[in-house]
Design an enzyme around this catalytic site. Structure first.
Site, PDB file in Angstrom:
ATOM      1  N   SER A 125       0.807  -1.222   0.000  1.00 34.28           N
ATOM      2  CA  SER A 125       0.000   0.000   0.000  1.00 34.28           C
ATOM      3  C   SER A 125       0.840   1.272   0.000  1.00 34.28           C
ATOM      4  CB  SER A 125      -0.937   0.003   1.215  1.00 34.28           C
ATOM      5  OG  SER A 125      -1.793  -1.111   1.187  1.00 34.28           O
ATOM      6  N   HIS A 175       0.748   4.497   4.512  1.00 33.93           N
ATOM      7  CA  HIS A 175      -0.009   5.153   3.443  1.00 33.93           C
ATOM      8  C   HIS A 175       0.420   6.607   3.265  1.00 33.93           C
ATOM      9  CE1 HIS A 175      -3.710   2.263   3.282  1.00 33.93           C
ATOM     10  NE2 HIS A 175      -2.552   1.616   3.273  1.00 33.93           N
TER      11      HIS A 175
END
Length: 200
Positions: A125, A175
């Protein structure tokens, strides 16, 4: 722009970096499903803050190729399949790979700021958020030239960041760290120049 209509062979030939990353991620995920071998791979590669600070720095990279389940890898690989090709087309293979890996590493380094030596994470991610960050940098560099990209990518970035903080079990540090790293690298890579000169 982000609609894929190539057949399998065309996709691989046109976007070799993206295709290779997807293949490696899927292959490793399948290996982690094998009894005993899967546990060994996870034990060696998972990102654990305490182990990294003790010198096992490879875990920042290896964790990018591990996933915690079918939904985890399918979501990440679908995002890479959908958004990666356009960035590879614009940046070229080597610059795309630099954005991908450095963003994943950036997300891993930010994760180390979590004050828990037992905090563990896996997933691509951070690297994928780096792709979003690079697109954000493109919008800054060409703010008056790409209205279609702005209309598509800005809502995706905003929604992705919001969902990061609404979903349980998400490594928000990775993230945001990946997004910021991709944005900064993108500002360096995509200096103002005629759009017609982009790699095609």
């Amino acid at each position: 722009m982000f609609i894929r209509n190539e057949n399998f062979k065309q996709y691989i030939n046109a976007y070799p970096a993206v295709a290779t990353l997807i293949t490696i991620n899927l292959a490793i995920f399948i290996m982690t499903l094998i009894p005993n071998l899967g546990e060994e791979i996870f034990s060696f590669g998972v990102s654990v803050n305490g182990l990294i600070t003790q010198g096992e720095w490879w875990r920042i990279v290896t964790a990018m190729f591990l996933h915690g389940g079918w939904m985890h890898i399918l979501f990440n690989m679908f995002s890479l399949f959908l958004f990666g090709p356009e960035l590879e087309r614009i940046a070229g293979k080597m610059r795309f790979l630099a954005i991908y890996f450095l963003s994943g590493i950036g997300g891993g380094l930010v994760t180390l700021a979590i004050p828990d030596p037992f905090y563990a994470s896996v997933g691509a991610s951070g690297a994928i958020f780096g792709i979003f960050g690079a697109f954000g940098a493109i919008l800054v560099r060409y703010r008056n030239s790409l209205p279609q990209l702005r209309q598509i990518i800005l809502p995706i970035i905003v929604i992705s960041v919001i969902m990061t903080f609404l979903q349980a079990g998400v490594n928000a540090a990775s993230h945001i760290g990946g997004l910021a790293t991709g944005f900064v690298i993108g500002l360096f890579f995509f200096k103002p120049k005629p759009i017609a000169t982009w790699k095609r």
